[in-house]
Design an enzyme around this catalytic site. Sequence first.
Site, short mmCIF file in Angstrom:
data_model
loop_
_atom_site.label_atom_id
_atom_site.label_comp_id
_atom_site.label_asym_id
_atom_site.label_seq_id
_atom_site.Cartn_x
_atom_site.Cartn_y
_atom_site.Cartn_z
N VAL A 141 0.84 -1.19 0.00
CA VAL A 141 0.00 0.00 0.00
C VAL A 141 0.87 1.24 0.00
O VAL A 141 1.95 1.27 0.60
CB VAL A 141 -0.94 0.01 1.23
N SER A 142 0.42 2.30 -0.69
CA SER A 142 1.12 3.57 -0.74
C SER A 142 2.52 3.37 -1.33
O SER A 142 2.65 2.82 -2.42
CB SER A 142 1.15 4.20 0.66
N ALA A 143 3.57 3.79 -0.62
CA ALA A 143 4.92 3.55 -1.12
C ALA A 143 5.17 2.05 -1.30
O ALA A 143 5.89 1.63 -2.20
CB ALA A 143 5.95 4.13 -0.16
#
Length: 314
Positions: A141-143
């Site tokens: 998730v995200s980075a």
Amino acid sequence: MRERILRAIGALCLLAATPASAATLTEVTGFGSNPGNLQMFEYVPTGLAAGRPLVVYLHGCGTGVTQVDNETGWTMWAEQHQFALVFPQQKTSNNASRCFNWFNSADQTRGSGEALSIKQMVDWAVSHHALDVNRIYVTGVSAGGAMTVVMLAAYPDVFKAGQSRQGGPYKCATSLLQSSGCTNGTVNLTPQQWGDKVRGAFGWSGPWPRLSIWHGSADTVASPNNLTELMEQWTNVHGHNLTPDVSDTVNGYPHKVYKDVSGTAVVETYSITGAIHGEFVDPGTGPTQCGVASTYFLDYNMCASYYALLWFGI
């Protein structure tokens, strides 16, 4: 004699009713040269049989392994479906916000940096737990979502499928200076240009990993435009056009599927309407539910880890 037999049967019943000791999240050191200077944690169900799958989970910025092992539902699924988990963890000495450096050229390249460190963790887990090399998956998730795509592009010979949430395309940036354009959603290339970046990562002629793409429509940290750009990149990699073969809804959220000539789903997208930036969970005890809602773990009635299991075929 009869009394002794009854006592023996009773003892056996007690033994059968006693649950096996639960697995624990364990740090592993010495897993390789570790050029990316990452930490490795693993969760392996007690008595896991040989030949089971492996899932690698890549956390988002500002979180760490102890915040995602149970909150996302992954350790629960690992016990239920019997597979191993590897949790790479970023250090603040590498990135002050504890983000994986998906945007650094050295860290997104096969054979170097963080990408190689994660690959070495996979190798260590496979060799020490006799895992199935044909069932290795990555999610983040995200980075961590962006780093998931890095791993699929750099090591398509290792990972069979991935799930990227709130991330972006491979080599959307190759430096910190360029990374803001990616997160803002202002990098817009053609599907061919995007696909060429993946094909240029490694001279791979085998089947490409399948990719499930998730994004919140109200995300102000990583632009929802990245869902479209990432879909264009990986449909191009798989030789698919931009027209989905399936367009439906799951729990009320738009869902599209792109299939290859054999009918296998190779790319899918979920747009979580109204969702902001974070991990998607669905607290509860139902068969499709998971997680604990908190600052980074958002209850939108969608357990992302459950749908990853479906996508991976575990």
